[in-house]
Write a protein that holds these residues in place. Structure first.
Motif, PDB file in Angstrom:
ATOM      1  N   GLY A   1      -5.753  -3.376   8.290  1.00  0.00           N
ATOM      2  CA  GLY A   1      -4.563  -3.214   8.202  1.00  0.00           C
ATOM      3  C   GLY A   1      -4.165  -4.574   6.916  1.00  0.00           C
TER       4      GLY A   1
ATOM      5  N   SER B   1       6.621   4.897  11.576  1.00  0.00           N
ATOM      6  CA  SER B   1       6.255   5.367  10.354  1.00  0.00           C
ATOM      7  C   SER B   1       7.542   6.431   9.779  1.00  0.00           C
TER       8      SER B   1
ATOM      9  N   PHE C   1       1.139  -3.828   8.853  1.00  0.00           N
ATOM     10  CA  PHE C   1       0.684  -2.241   8.877  1.00  0.00           C
ATOM     11  C   PHE C   1      -0.528  -2.111   9.234  1.00  0.00           C
TER      12      PHE C   1
ATOM     13  N   GLU D   1      -0.585   5.109   7.368  1.00  0.00           N
ATOM     14  CA  GLU D   1      -0.089   3.896   7.210  1.00  0.00           C
ATOM     15  C   GLU D   1       0.916   3.849   8.433  1.00  0.00           C
TER      16      GLU D   1
ATOM     17  N   LEU E   1      -3.673   0.539   9.107  1.00  0.00           N
ATOM     18  CA  LEU E   1      -4.203   1.826   8.093  1.00  0.00           C
ATOM     19  C   LEU E   1      -5.346   2.432   9.186  1.00  0.00           C
TER      20      LEU E   1
ATOM     21  N   TYR F   1       1.026  -1.211  -0.107  1.00  0.00           N
ATOM     22  CA  TYR F   1       0.077   0.085  -0.096  1.00  0.00           C
ATOM     23  C   TYR F   1       1.116   1.184   0.085  1.00  0.00           C
TER      24      TYR F   1
ATOM     25  N   PRO G   1      -8.517   0.977   1.244  1.00  0.00           N
ATOM     26  CA  PRO G   1      -7.740   0.878   2.444  1.00  0.00           C
ATOM     27  C   PRO G   1      -8.869   1.234   3.522  1.00  0.00           C
TER      28      PRO G   1
END
Length: 207
Positions: free
Chosen positions: A82, A112, A91, A98, A93, A53, A77
């Protein structure tokens, strides 16, 4: 790709680059996870051999085997909690951002290194592929459980979130010496300092 290894049902240390040298995370099979509960149960939907992503459309992409070939299945998303990539990296979302899951507990830690284009003041990047994200220095975040709101990992935010429910943890944060970072890693345990302090305080919060 052999995905058998992704079904490991126990916690192990993952070697990763940067300050998060090794955090205890349970490996999950690659794919999209619709909810945090699905992630806990290791049930991706769709499951695949890899996921990433964002693509040029700002979608989550899961590479799904179809016979001898692989097809790319796109997922909105905002319809998932995730995903886990083919390298075993998970990850989350959350609100259009993210976050890489570094430690999963009743206190979850994320990292991140992307910055929204608006925050970076980069209009040119905002118009390009990837949804207007730029690469910057690694930043750290936390949430209470896998579904809690995500906040910057700072003593101030931790104090605000845990002062009432875990005063021992907050007191330990107040004892940090100048120069000690919440994300310093213990070479013996592979845990962030904030995770070690939290465990030592025996927090009882629920995810």
């Amino acid at each position: 790709m052999n995905t058998r290894g992704y079904w490991v049902g126990f916690s192990m240390l993952l070697a990763t680059a940067g300050p998060a040298a090794a955090q205890a995370v349970t490996i999950a099979p690659p794919g999209a996870y619709r909810t945090a509960a699905a992630y806990r149960l290791r049930k991706p939907q769709p499951a695949g051999t890899d996921a990433f992503y964002p693509d040029k459309r700002g979608q989550l992409v899961v590479e799904v085997p179809r016979g001898t070939k692989t097809v790319k299945q796109r997922v909105a998303p905002d319809s998932v909690w995730g995903y886990t990539s083919g390298k075993g990296r998970t990850f989350r979302l959350h609100r259009g951002e993210e976050y890489r899951l570094e430690f999963a507990d009743t206190l979850c830690v994320y990292s991140s290194n992307t910055t929204p284009a608006k925050a970076a003041g980069d209009a040119a990047v905002a118009a390009g592929p990837g949804g207007g994200r730029t690469i910057g220095a690694t930043r750290y975040f936390f949430s209470r459980g896998l579904t809690g709101l995500v906040f910057p990992l700072t003593v101030r935010y931790l104090r605000d979130m845990y002062e009432a429910s875990n005063p021992a943890f907050v007191a330990a944060l107040g004892q940090l010496r100048l120069g000690q970072s919440l994300t310093d890693v213990d070479r013996k345990t592979g845990l962030f300092r904030v995770t070690t302090l939290y465990r030592e305080a025996a927090g009882e919060e629920k995810p």
